[in-house]
Design a protein around this motif. Structure first.
Motif, PDB file in Angstrom:
ATOM      1  N   ARG A  13       0.635  -1.105  -0.063  1.00  0.00           N
ATOM      2  CA  ARG A  13      -0.182   0.008   0.084  1.00  0.00           C
ATOM      3  C   ARG A  13       0.888   1.288  -0.009  1.00  0.00           C
ATOM      4  O   ARG A  13       0.578   2.513  -0.444  1.00  0.00           O
ATOM      5  CB  ARG A  13      -1.066   0.014   1.155  1.00  0.00           C
ATOM      6  N   GLN A  16       2.325   1.733  -3.590  1.00  0.00           N
ATOM      7  CA  GLN A  16       1.170   2.183  -4.272  1.00  0.00           C
ATOM      8  C   GLN A  16       0.805   3.491  -4.213  1.00  0.00           C
ATOM      9  O   GLN A  16       0.694   4.587  -5.119  1.00  0.00           O
ATOM     10  CB  GLN A  16      -0.047   1.344  -4.167  1.00  0.00           C
ATOM     11  N   LYS A  17       0.779   3.935  -3.069  1.00  0.00           N
ATOM     12  CA  LYS A  17       0.594   5.421  -2.678  1.00  0.00           C
ATOM     13  C   LYS A  17       1.812   6.319  -3.141  1.00  0.00           C
ATOM     14  O   LYS A  17       1.399   7.251  -3.587  1.00  0.00           O
ATOM     15  CB  LYS A  17       0.544   5.722  -1.099  1.00  0.00           C
ATOM     16  N   ASP A  18       3.080   6.079  -2.979  1.00  0.00           N
ATOM     17  CA  ASP A  18       4.136   6.729  -3.561  1.00  0.00           C
ATOM     18  C   ASP A  18       4.144   6.708  -5.054  1.00  0.00           C
ATOM     19  O   ASP A  18       4.306   7.819  -5.348  1.00  0.00           O
ATOM     20  CB  ASP A  18       5.454   6.032  -3.065  1.00  0.00           C
ATOM     21  N   GLU A  19       3.652   5.645  -5.522  1.00  0.00           N
ATOM     22  CA  GLU A  19       3.671   5.849  -7.064  1.00  0.00           C
ATOM     23  C   GLU A  19       2.352   6.734  -7.457  1.00  0.00           C
ATOM     24  O   GLU A  19       2.437   7.461  -8.519  1.00  0.00           O
ATOM     25  CB  GLU A  19       3.337   4.450  -7.796  1.00  0.00           C
ATOM     26  N   TYR A  20       1.126   6.617  -6.797  1.00  0.00           N
ATOM     27  CA  TYR A  20       0.185   7.568  -7.107  1.00  0.00           C
ATOM     28  C   TYR A  20       0.592   9.022  -6.743  1.00  0.00           C
ATOM     29  O   TYR A  20       0.500   9.666  -7.880  1.00  0.00           O
ATOM     30  CB  TYR A  20      -1.123   7.314  -6.146  1.00  0.00           C
ATOM     31  N   TYR A  21       1.337   9.351  -6.042  1.00  0.00           N
ATOM     32  CA  TYR A  21       1.777  10.651  -5.573  1.00  0.00           C
ATOM     33  C   TYR A  21       3.020  10.952  -6.568  1.00  0.00           C
ATOM     34  O   TYR A  21       2.724  12.165  -7.216  1.00  0.00           O
ATOM     35  CB  TYR A  21       2.157  11.121  -4.077  1.00  0.00           C
ATOM     36  N   GLY A  23       2.921  10.031  -9.733  1.00  0.00           N
ATOM     37  CA  GLY A  23       2.437  10.317 -10.645  1.00  0.00           C
ATOM     38  C   GLY A  23       1.695  11.893 -10.940  1.00  0.00           C
ATOM     39  O   GLY A  23       1.678  12.336 -11.981  1.00  0.00           O
ATOM     40  N   GLY A  24       1.169  12.242  -9.855  1.00  0.00           N
ATOM     41  CA  GLY A  24       0.580  13.345  -9.867  1.00  0.00           C
ATOM     42  C   GLY A  24       1.535  14.356  -9.815  1.00  0.00           C
ATOM     43  O   GLY A  24       1.436  15.646 -10.686  1.00  0.00           O
TER      44      GLY A  24
END
Length: 73
Positions: A13, A16-21, A23-24
């Motif tokens: 998790r 995934q959170k690191d990758e989400y941010y 990407g943003g």
């Protein structure tokens, strides 16, 4: 005292959170660069007046005027 080790689901998790941010941030940085490039183009276009291409009749008139000036030299 050392922090407790994260369980595998917590690690996933977090990744995934690191990758989400990440990407943003990439998207925002790309948008900012695109905006700056557009602003730069706009500023250059305002500073440089590009004359319109003369029509063929105007080109003929310009050549005629140039020949007259050259013959008077």
């Amino acid at each position: 005292m050392a922090p407790a080790a994260a369980s595998p689901p917590e690690v996933i998790r977090a990744a995934q959170k690191d990758e989400y941010y990440r990407g943003g941030l990439r998207s925002a940085a790309g948008g900012a660069l695109h905006s700056l490039a557009g602003l730069n183009t706009l500023l250059i276009d305002e500073q440089i007046e590009i004359p319109e291409r003369p029509h063929s009749q105007q080109v003929g008139e310009l050549l005629f005027d140039a020949r007259q000036l050259a013959s008077g030299l």
